[in-house]
Design an enzyme around this catalytic site. Structure first.
Site, PDB file in Angstrom:
ATOM      1  N   TYR A 297      -6.242   2.416   5.989  1.00 30.73           N
ATOM      2  CA  TYR A 297      -5.660   2.986   4.776  1.00 30.73           C
ATOM      3  C   TYR A 297      -6.484   4.180   4.291  1.00 30.73           C
ATOM      4  O   TYR A 297      -5.953   5.257   3.998  1.00 30.73           O
ATOM      5  CB  TYR A 297      -5.604   1.902   3.698  1.00 30.73           C
ATOM      6  CG  TYR A 297      -5.007   2.339   2.383  1.00 30.73           C
ATOM      7  CD1 TYR A 297      -3.692   2.793   2.300  1.00 30.73           C
ATOM      8  CD2 TYR A 297      -5.760   2.261   1.206  1.00 30.73           C
ATOM      9  CE1 TYR A 297      -3.141   3.178   1.081  1.00 30.73           C
ATOM     10  CE2 TYR A 297      -5.219   2.639  -0.019  1.00 30.73           C
ATOM     11  CZ  TYR A 297      -3.915   3.095  -0.074  1.00 30.73           C
ATOM     12  OH  TYR A 297      -3.375   3.483  -1.279  1.00 30.73           O
TER      13      TYR A 297
ATOM     14  N   GLN B 241       4.839  -1.448  -6.234  1.00 35.21           N
ATOM     15  CA  GLN B 241       4.114  -1.782  -7.460  1.00 35.21           C
ATOM     16  C   GLN B 241       4.066  -0.609  -8.429  1.00 35.21           C
ATOM     17  O   GLN B 241       4.314  -0.758  -9.623  1.00 35.21           O
ATOM     18  CB  GLN B 241       2.690  -2.229  -7.108  1.00 35.21           C
ATOM     19  CG  GLN B 241       1.878  -2.688  -8.324  1.00 35.21           C
ATOM     20  CD  GLN B 241       0.432  -2.995  -7.982  1.00 35.21           C
ATOM     21  OE1 GLN B 241      -0.128  -2.418  -7.052  1.00 35.21           O
ATOM     22  NE2 GLN B 241      -0.173  -3.890  -8.739  1.00 35.21           N
TER      23      GLN B 241
END
Length: 329
Positions: free
Chosen positions: A159, A29
């Site tokens: 994460y 992205q």
């Protein structure tokens, strides 16, 4: 004075044209837009895009591209050597929601890919590294409003844990080995040019597609979940700005807070309705709600603004208008 300014301008241009850049994770992205912008600045042939697979997209087709596994040190070293790379942008990562489904692989990818480029820089094969961190480094015990640069960091996701650990390693390699590594903590990123990539903030991208195509959207977060967000154009500008800043201006070598705007799904839907009056939003929170609840609602990024002159361009109104204009086209 004019002569000196002209000389400085010429020096900058020569530096840019001679700098060789490798982007690992260029098909993601952020990577897609970052690659295009860097090629516009440094020249197409000087920016080598790479990813785990070769897709039929502009980043691959309109400039140098290499297939590379970010977990393979030898592959990365080979690319660095054959292309005489000066700077590496390590954008490969497994994002928040996706990482929760495969924590072992997420840890492996997010951490070991960083070690590979840090060790190449330590060995003198790379001059400068950009590595992105995230607001995921914060956790439920972090102050939610105007979250400071230095504060409690107890991330509750794979994460976030990997990004917090990465920040500590970046600072360690800089202090111990002199590695020029630079980082910013991205908030949620919104872009019209690439689809969502598996993040908790991705509702703020998907909502625009659904608004135009279906006039309705079911949000996976609750209506009043407020999170820090940023338009991709601002994020790319910040990334390049911190890398081009003189080394003495980069005073934080873990990662800088970065901010632009904060809003809830309700507030974003309200902005969309100004342009698409018959758009409707509903709410059906899933496992990502717990992740969002552990993150800040707003960020204090005064250190980035003071140290290297960061300043955002887009707010929620201008971002919404730009998103809809581009997606309609």
């Amino acid at each position: 004075m004019i002569f000196k300014l002209r000389n400085r301008y010429i020096c900058i241009q020569i530096y840019q044209m001679s700098t060789k850049i490798l982007i690992i994770g260029a098909c993601g992205q952020i990577g897609t837009e970052l690659t295009q912008k860097l090629r516009a600045i440094y020249g197409v042939e000087n920016v080598i895009a790479s990813d785990i697979r070769k897709l039929n997209i502009d980043v691959v087709n309109l400039g140098p591209f290499e297939v590379v596994n970010a977990l393979d040190f030898n592959q990365i070293q080979h690319l660095v050597e054959i292309h005489k790379i000066d700077e590496v942008y390590l954008m490969a990562a497994l994002l928040s929601a996706t990482a929760e489904k495969n924590p072992a692989f997420a840890w492996d990818l997010n951490m070991n890919s960083l070690f590979h480029v840090l060790n190449l820089a330590k060995a003198g094969k790379i001059k400068k590294i950009f590595w992105p961190s995230s607001i995921a480094v914060f956790g439920p015990t972090t102050p939610r409003e105007n979250t400071p640069q230095y504060t409690i960091m107890e991330p509750s996701t794979v994460y976030g844990i990997s990004k917090q650990s990465g920040e500590r390693w970046c600072e360690y390699y800089h202090k111990t080995f002199g590695v020029d590594v630079r980082s910013i903590r991205y908030p949620g990123l919104i872009s019209w040019s690439s689809p969502p990539g598996g993040g908790t903030t991705d509702y703020a991208v998907d909502i625009f597609y659904k608004a135009l195509l279906e006039k309705k959207y079911e949000c996976f977060l609750s209506s009043e979940t407020k999170m820090p967000m940023m338009y991709m154009e601002d994020a790319i500008a910040a990334t390049i700005q911190i890398m081009q800043a003189p080394a003495e201006q980069i005073k934080i070598r873990s990662s800088y807070n970065l901010a632009a705007m904060s809003f809830t799904p309700t507030e974003l839907a309200s902005q969309i309705k100004k342009h698409i009056p018959d758009f409707n939003i509903s709410y059906n929170p899933d496992f990502r709600q717990k992740i969002a609840d552990s993150w800040p609602a707003s960020i204090d990024d005064s250190s980035a603004r003071e140290d290297w002159g960061w300043n955002h361009k887009f707010d929620i109104e201008s971002m919404t208008l730009d998103m809809l204009d581009h997606l309609k086209k």
